[in-house]
Structures are given as structure tokens and as C-alpha cells.
Design a protein around this motif. Sequence first.
Motif, PDB file in Angstrom:
ATOM      1  N   PHE A  20      45.427  40.735  40.707  1.00 47.74           N
ATOM      2  CA  PHE A  20      44.879  40.683  39.348  1.00 47.74           C
ATOM      3  C   PHE A  20      45.526  39.571  38.527  1.00 47.74           C
ATOM      4  N   TYR A  25      40.734  40.413  36.678  1.00 47.85           N
ATOM      5  CA  TYR A  25      40.013  41.599  37.161  1.00 47.85           C
ATOM      6  C   TYR A  25      38.668  41.235  37.787  1.00 47.85           C
ATOM      7  N   PHE A  55      42.618  49.358  38.984  1.00 48.31           N
ATOM      8  CA  PHE A  55      43.051  48.616  37.807  1.00 48.31           C
ATOM      9  C   PHE A  55      43.609  49.561  36.748  1.00 48.31           C
ATOM     10  N   SER A 120      36.720  44.591  32.728  1.00 48.82           N
ATOM     11  CA  SER A 120      37.333  45.895  32.970  1.00 48.82           C
ATOM     12  C   SER A 120      37.199  46.795  31.751  1.00 48.82           C
TER      13      SER A 120
END
Length: 208
Positions: A20, A25, A55, A120
Motif C-alpha cells: 500500500f 490502495y 486495508f 478506499s
Amino acid sequence: MQILKEEIRNNILSAALSEFEQYGYAQSSMRRIATAAGITTGNIYRYFKNKDDLFQALMGSAHEQFISYTIAIKEEIENTFTIHSDEVFEYIKMVDETIVELLKDSSTEIKILLTLSEGSAYASAKQDLIAIVIQILEKVFKVTRETTDLVPEDQLTIQMLAVTIIEGVCLILRDHRDGATIKYLVDELLQVFSVGIAEKINCGTRKA
């Protein structure tokens, strides 16, 4: 067996954090994460339902801290009744102190939240920080000018300044890893902006 599973899970989290940080993301790959963790792509889904679940497992704690600090800043600003133009830096510095404090324990996670979380569930983190700076600047302008309403020109100025300040902070976070360096650069950035903001307020007050 349980120890082995926990070790695999930790390996996945470690590999995902690196992924990441490198790709953000949106562009991160579960396949690359699995390879870096030393497991098959299919096996990674035994631990995490999807990329979003992974995540959130990484960013959840840092995001909770971020929200806690931002709420504290908002409350302090709302309870401020007097501000002098030469104190502008002290109020904007609250953003600096918040970021530095968060970086002590979650430097990579905060960097990702603010600069690499597009797509995200935490994509609004940077905008949330911009909103706080807007709130700070609106309070400073209103209190120092002894008014409850800002003219459209001031509102545009505040919006521009807030976005530019936070974009500058994000660039620093993107390009530097050392905490002391980040603190120095953010301090310098906010000092420069604070001087300009104070001058802007003084000019507006004199015109009034």
C-alpha cells in the motif's frame, strides 16, 4: 497451529503495508501481497475477505487515532473566543502537532491514509484534514475581524490556503520518512503560511 496462523497473518499484514505504501490502495495487488508474504493468492483469502478488509485491518487503528485528534482540534477551536493575528501560527500548528503525534506510532499508516488511500473507505482522510484547517482559518478570520460573517473573497482565500497547506504537508509525508525531518519541514511550511495569513488578516482589518 494457531501460532503458525498468527505468523502467516502478520506476514500478510507486513507485506500489505509495504504494498500500500508503494502503490497506494487503488493500485495495490492481492497477488503481489500474497507473493511477498510467501503464500498463495488463494490462501490470503482465508485470512482477509478482500483488499478492503485487509486495508481496514491495517488502517483501522490509525484512522481511529486520526479521528480522535481531529475531534479534539475542532472542540478546541469551537471554544476559542479571542485570537490575535500574531497567534495565527499557534492555532494552525495544532494540525502540525496532530500529524507529528500520529507519526510517532503510525508513520506509514498515516502517510498512506493522507496520500495513498484513494478508492478506499478512508479516502476522505485528507479532505477531513482540509476541513479542519478551513474551520481554524474561519475562526481566526471571524474573531480577529470581530464579525460573524465572512465576505466571499475571504471564504475563497481560506479554501485556497487550507488546500495548499494540506497538499504541502502531504508532499512532505510522501517524500520523507524521518520524523525529525518531517516535523522541521511541516513547521517551516506552516510558519510561512501563518505569516502570510496574519498579514492578510491585518490588511483586511485596516481596510475595515
